[in-house]
Write a protein that holds these residues in place. Sequence first.
Motif, short mmCIF file in Angstrom:
data_model
loop_
_atom_site.label_atom_id
_atom_site.label_comp_id
_atom_site.label_asym_id
_atom_site.label_seq_id
_atom_site.Cartn_x
_atom_site.Cartn_y
_atom_site.Cartn_z
N GLN A 18 -55.97 -60.14 -44.37
CA GLN A 18 -55.93 -61.24 -45.34
C GLN A 18 -57.31 -61.49 -45.93
N LYS A 19 -57.30 -62.03 -47.14
CA LYS A 19 -58.53 -62.53 -47.74
C LYS A 19 -58.44 -64.05 -47.71
N VAL A 20 -59.43 -64.68 -47.06
CA VAL A 20 -59.44 -66.14 -47.03
C VAL A 20 -60.52 -66.63 -47.99
N ASP A 21 -60.36 -67.86 -48.42
CA ASP A 21 -61.30 -68.39 -49.42
C ASP A 21 -62.48 -69.08 -48.75
N LEU A 22 -63.60 -69.03 -49.41
CA LEU A 22 -64.71 -69.94 -49.13
C LEU A 22 -65.00 -70.61 -50.47
N LYS A 36 -66.62 -76.36 -38.63
CA LYS A 36 -65.36 -75.66 -38.30
C LYS A 36 -65.54 -74.19 -38.66
N PRO A 37 -64.88 -73.29 -37.91
CA PRO A 37 -65.01 -71.88 -38.26
C PRO A 37 -64.16 -71.50 -39.47
N VAL A 38 -64.60 -70.46 -40.16
CA VAL A 38 -63.76 -69.81 -41.18
C VAL A 38 -62.91 -68.78 -40.44
N ILE A 39 -61.61 -68.99 -40.44
CA ILE A 39 -60.68 -68.14 -39.67
C ILE A 39 -60.21 -66.99 -40.55
N VAL A 40 -60.35 -65.77 -40.04
CA VAL A 40 -60.11 -64.58 -40.85
C VAL A 40 -59.06 -63.67 -40.18
N PRO A 41 -57.77 -63.91 -40.48
CA PRO A 41 -56.72 -63.06 -39.90
C PRO A 41 -56.80 -61.64 -40.48
N ALA A 42 -56.26 -60.69 -39.72
CA ALA A 42 -56.27 -59.30 -40.16
C ALA A 42 -55.48 -59.14 -41.46
N PRO A 54 -70.34 -76.33 -61.09
CA PRO A 54 -69.02 -75.72 -61.09
C PRO A 54 -68.66 -75.13 -59.72
N GLU A 55 -67.41 -75.31 -59.36
CA GLU A 55 -66.90 -74.76 -58.10
C GLU A 55 -66.78 -73.23 -58.22
N ARG A 56 -66.99 -72.57 -57.09
CA ARG A 56 -66.84 -71.11 -57.07
C ARG A 56 -66.14 -70.72 -55.77
N VAL A 57 -65.29 -69.71 -55.87
CA VAL A 57 -64.53 -69.24 -54.70
C VAL A 57 -64.99 -67.84 -54.31
N PHE A 58 -65.45 -67.71 -53.06
CA PHE A 58 -65.76 -66.39 -52.48
C PHE A 58 -64.56 -65.97 -51.63
N GLU A 59 -64.36 -64.68 -51.51
CA GLU A 59 -63.30 -64.17 -50.63
C GLU A 59 -63.94 -63.55 -49.39
N ILE A 60 -63.37 -63.85 -48.24
CA ILE A 60 -63.86 -63.29 -46.97
C ILE A 60 -62.70 -62.55 -46.30
N ASP A 61 -62.96 -61.32 -45.91
CA ASP A 61 -61.97 -60.56 -45.14
C ASP A 61 -62.69 -59.84 -44.00
N ARG A 62 -61.91 -59.14 -43.17
CA ARG A 62 -62.48 -58.47 -42.00
C ARG A 62 -63.53 -57.43 -42.40
N GLU A 63 -63.32 -56.77 -43.53
CA GLU A 63 -64.30 -55.77 -43.99
C GLU A 63 -65.66 -56.41 -44.26
N LEU A 64 -65.61 -57.61 -44.83
CA LEU A 64 -66.88 -58.31 -45.12
C LEU A 64 -67.56 -58.71 -43.80
N LEU A 65 -66.78 -59.12 -42.82
CA LEU A 65 -67.36 -59.47 -41.51
C LEU A 65 -68.04 -58.24 -40.88
N PHE A 66 -67.38 -57.10 -41.00
CA PHE A 66 -67.94 -55.86 -40.47
C PHE A 66 -69.27 -55.52 -41.18
N SER A 92 -62.70 -73.83 -46.38
CA SER A 92 -61.86 -72.64 -46.30
C SER A 92 -60.47 -73.10 -45.90
N ALA A 93 -59.48 -72.66 -46.63
CA ALA A 93 -58.09 -73.09 -46.41
C ALA A 93 -58.00 -74.62 -46.39
N GLY A 94 -58.81 -75.26 -47.23
CA GLY A 94 -58.78 -76.71 -47.35
C GLY A 94 -59.54 -77.46 -46.27
N VAL A 95 -60.14 -76.72 -45.33
CA VAL A 95 -60.85 -77.35 -44.21
C VAL A 95 -62.36 -77.26 -44.47
#
Lengths: 139, 129
Positions: free
Chosen positions: A98-102, A90-96, A17-29, A124-127
Amino acid sequence: MVDFGGARMIEVGTVLPERVFEIDRELLFAYANASGDQNPIHQNEEFALSVGLPNVIAHGMLTMALVGKYVTDWAGGSASVKEFGARFVKPVIVPAGQKVDLTVSATVAEVDGDRISLTLSATSAGVKVLGMAKAVVQK
Amino acid sequence: MLNPDSVGRTFKGAETITVSQSQIDSFASVLGETQTDIAPPTFSIRITLNQMQKILSDSDVNLDWSRLVHGDQRFEINRPIKAGDSFTCSSTIESYRVAAGNEIVTVRGDLFSGNELVVSTWSTLVVRA
């Protein structure tokens, strides 16, 4: 086929099964502190742009660690992973702000006794962000 | 440019690194992992990349760490890491090539607890032109 984890029957070609994680700037920190990787391309937008990146990008190893979490949750714990590898295509791009998907999924590539090889997909974002991603798990 | 004489060489880290429960807890927490009796499978990167950085920045090796990106990563895990493990780390420069001006180096990192090889990691690092 092997009986893996009691109820699930696993064979080559089984799609997990597919699973979606959320990545944001807080997680990077948080990952920077937990891993010790304080490279500013993962936290400082001005710096990331200055070295030619489109924005702050996630640590490749954070992406891989989350895919590892997907694998260990499926396989029954952190001890199950014997081999794990991926290419950072390709990098996972994380704008301020926002929560992006993995988005992670897997297919069973090989079953050898109680060892199971998985081919992993991560976008991430289809890439596609990881290439040649594989894990070998064992109960 | 990397000193070509360093390819094939193994560098033994001088330090012994002891894993603490709080390090495992914080790494697991980022991933939403509640199992903390052992470390998540990629935890060893926090030891091996740091050791590689020290070794590759050595004047004998001369890799420019500041322009480096991570190309790929692989782990072979003989047993999980747990709190209290003390490791020595050796790093081996396994391969090196230059493509389109980029330097591409693959470094193997081995974590030993005494004579026991616990985890091997392979990191391909790219120094951008």
